[in-house]
Design a protein around this motif. Structure first.
Motif, PDB file in Angstrom:
ATOM      1  N   GLU A 120       5.163  -8.012  -8.959  1.00  0.00           N
ATOM      2  CA  GLU A 120       5.369  -7.360 -10.259  1.00  0.00           C
ATOM      3  C   GLU A 120       4.517  -6.091 -10.302  1.00  0.00           C
ATOM      4  OE1 GLU A 120       4.695 -10.116 -13.407  1.00  0.00           O
ATOM      5  OE2 GLU A 120       6.181 -11.531 -12.638  1.00  0.00           O
ATOM      6  N   LEU A 121       5.191  -4.944 -10.371  1.00  0.00           N
ATOM      7  CA  LEU A 121       4.520  -3.654 -10.371  1.00  0.00           C
ATOM      8  C   LEU A 121       4.367  -3.151 -11.799  1.00  0.00           C
ATOM      9  CD1 LEU A 121       3.464  -1.180  -8.739  1.00  0.00           C
ATOM     10  CD2 LEU A 121       5.794  -0.299  -8.828  1.00  0.00           C
ATOM     11  N   THR A 122       3.138  -2.802 -12.166  1.00  0.00           N
ATOM     12  CA  THR A 122       2.865  -2.220 -13.477  1.00  0.00           C
ATOM     13  C   THR A 122       2.798  -0.715 -13.305  1.00  0.00           C
ATOM     14  OG1 THR A 122       1.617  -4.178 -14.101  1.00  0.00           O
ATOM     15  CG2 THR A 122       1.290  -2.199 -15.424  1.00  0.00           C
ATOM     16  N   VAL A 123       3.603   0.000 -14.088  1.00  0.00           N
ATOM     17  CA  VAL A 123       3.674   1.457 -14.023  1.00  0.00           C
ATOM     18  C   VAL A 123       3.264   2.010 -15.374  1.00  0.00           C
ATOM     19  CG1 VAL A 123       5.196   3.437 -13.666  1.00  0.00           C
ATOM     20  CG2 VAL A 123       5.539   1.355 -12.333  1.00  0.00           C
ATOM     21  N   GLU A 124       2.395   3.021 -15.353  1.00  0.00           N
ATOM     22  CA  GLU A 124       1.979   3.680 -16.588  1.00  0.00           C
ATOM     23  C   GLU A 124       2.658   5.044 -16.650  1.00  0.00           C
ATOM     24  OE1 GLU A 124      -2.044   5.727 -17.719  1.00  0.00           O
ATOM     25  OE2 GLU A 124      -2.194   3.557 -18.090  1.00  0.00           O
TER      26      GLU A 124
ATOM     27  N   ALA B 258       0.821  -1.205   0.000  1.00  0.00           N
ATOM     28  CA  ALA B 258       0.000   0.000   0.000  1.00  0.00           C
ATOM     29  C   ALA B 258       0.855   1.255   0.000  1.00  0.00           C
ATOM     30  CB  ALA B 258      -0.931  -0.004   1.202  1.00  0.00           C
ATOM     31  N   THR B 259       2.035   1.185   0.597  1.00  0.00           N
ATOM     32  CA  THR B 259       2.941   2.330   0.606  1.00  0.00           C
ATOM     33  C   THR B 259       3.396   2.673  -0.801  1.00  0.00           C
ATOM     34  OG1 THR B 259       3.683   1.726   2.812  1.00  0.00           O
ATOM     35  CG2 THR B 259       5.080   3.228   1.590  1.00  0.00           C
ATOM     36  N   VAL B 260       3.587   1.650  -1.639  1.00  0.00           N
ATOM     37  CA  VAL B 260       4.001   1.903  -3.024  1.00  0.00           C
ATOM     38  C   VAL B 260       2.976   2.803  -3.709  1.00  0.00           C
ATOM     39  CG1 VAL B 260       4.406   0.833  -5.267  1.00  0.00           C
ATOM     40  CG2 VAL B 260       5.317  -0.228  -3.213  1.00  0.00           C
ATOM     41  N   PHE B 261       1.695   2.547  -3.500  1.00  0.00           N
ATOM     42  CA  PHE B 261       0.651   3.339  -4.143  1.00  0.00           C
ATOM     43  C   PHE B 261       0.401   4.651  -3.401  1.00  0.00           C
ATOM     44  CE2 PHE B 261      -0.163  -0.913  -5.673  1.00  0.00           C
ATOM     45  CZ  PHE B 261      -0.425  -0.690  -7.007  1.00  0.00           C
ATOM     46  N   GLY B 262       0.360   4.605  -2.075  1.00  0.00           N
ATOM     47  CA  GLY B 262       0.012   5.779  -1.293  1.00  0.00           C
ATOM     48  C   GLY B 262       1.088   6.845  -1.245  1.00  0.00           C
ATOM     49  N   ALA B 263       2.343   6.444  -1.279  1.00  0.00           N
ATOM     50  CA  ALA B 263       3.448   7.395  -1.184  1.00  0.00           C
ATOM     51  C   ALA B 263       4.342   7.282  -2.413  1.00  0.00           C
ATOM     52  CB  ALA B 263       4.240   7.144   0.096  1.00  0.00           C
TER      53      ALA B 263
ATOM     54  N   VAL C 122      -0.017   1.281 -11.428  1.00  0.00           N
ATOM     55  CA  VAL C 122      -1.344   0.816 -11.817  1.00  0.00           C
ATOM     56  C   VAL C 122      -1.764  -0.384 -10.988  1.00  0.00           C
ATOM     57  CG1 VAL C 122      -2.733  -0.052 -13.729  1.00  0.00           C
ATOM     58  CG2 VAL C 122      -1.018   1.694 -14.145  1.00  0.00           C
ATOM     59  N   LYS C 123      -0.919  -1.416 -10.919  1.00  0.00           N
ATOM     60  CA  LYS C 123      -1.265  -2.598 -10.121  1.00  0.00           C
ATOM     61  C   LYS C 123       0.004  -3.295  -9.657  1.00  0.00           C
ATOM     62  CE  LYS C 123      -1.679  -6.033 -13.794  1.00  0.00           C
ATOM     63  NZ  LYS C 123      -2.499  -7.040 -14.414  1.00  0.00           N
ATOM     64  N   LEU C 124      -0.146  -4.054  -8.584  1.00  0.00           N
ATOM     65  CA  LEU C 124       0.953  -4.817  -8.004  1.00  0.00           C
ATOM     66  C   LEU C 124       0.435  -6.210  -7.711  1.00  0.00           C
ATOM     67  CD1 LEU C 124       3.811  -4.985  -6.800  1.00  0.00           C
ATOM     68  CD2 LEU C 124       2.884  -4.088  -4.691  1.00  0.00           C
ATOM     69  N   GLU C 125       0.936  -7.193  -8.462  1.00  0.00           N
ATOM     70  CA  GLU C 125       0.531  -8.586  -8.264  1.00  0.00           C
ATOM     71  C   GLU C 125       1.760  -9.469  -8.245  1.00  0.00           C
ATOM     72  OE1 GLU C 125      -2.130  -9.697 -11.374  1.00  0.00           O
ATOM     73  OE2 GLU C 125      -3.861  -8.728 -10.452  1.00  0.00           O
TER      74      GLU C 125
END
Length: 172
Positions: free
Chosen positions: A108-112, A81-86, A102-105
């Motif tokens: 594996e982090l998808t960045v746009e 959650a820190t990756v997205f929130g901060a 965009v998503k983390l599964e």
């Protein structure tokens, strides 16, 4: 009390007192063992806490939350959650201005990226980005980056859509 069976007077009183002290010491040993929980937790203290620090004193909210997250095993979801929130704090203000997670599964982090040029730059910086993310949120939270440019506009709008090539089919 066979030690005091032949004794009389003060000797009998001394023998009874020694036996009572021995029983009390034995009971205190078993009480101490049962007061400490099996998982290494703290003992519940009784009485006046005194002037020094005590586990019963009010604790800062951050300390309590950290202890709760550790007890429930929530460190990994909190780090994700820190990756997205901060995001801006994790990757820096310049990169955050031109990209978003965009998503983390499964690590594996998808960045746009905002543009294809920025997507290319982020692909070149992927190694240093992974190090910065690991330094900020912890190791093995993000193991791989998938970076892509902005999504193309969709022409499939509205409740009824006619299949075909889109707006190009009217030009000739």
């Amino acid at each position: 009390m066979d030690a005091g069976a032949g004794a009389a007077g003060p000797e009998l009183a001394r023998a009874v007192l020694d036996a009572a002290k021995a029983r009390r010491a034995e009971a205190a040993k078993t009480r101490r063992k049962s007061a400490v929980s099996g998982d290494g937790g703290e003992r519940r203290l009784r009485g006046y806490s005194g002037p020094g620090p005590d586990p019963r004193d009010p604790q800062p909210l951050g300390v309590v939350l950290e202890r709760l997250m550790k007890a429930r095993g929530w460190q990994q979801p909190a780090a994700e959650a820190t990756v997205f929130g901060a995001w801006e704090k994790v990757v820096g203000p310049e990169i955050a201005q031109h990209s978003r997670p965009v998503k983390l599964e499964d690590g594996e982090l998808t960045v746009e990226a905002r543009s294809t040029a920025w997507a290319t730059q982020l692909r070149l910086l992927a190694g240093s980005l992974l190090k910065r993310i690991a330094g900020e949120v912890g190791h093995n939270v993000v193991r791989k980056l998938h970076i892509h440019g902005p999504a193309a506009p969709s022409w499939a709008k509205g409740p009824r859509r006619v299949r075909g090539r889109g707006p190009r089919d009217t030009y000739g």
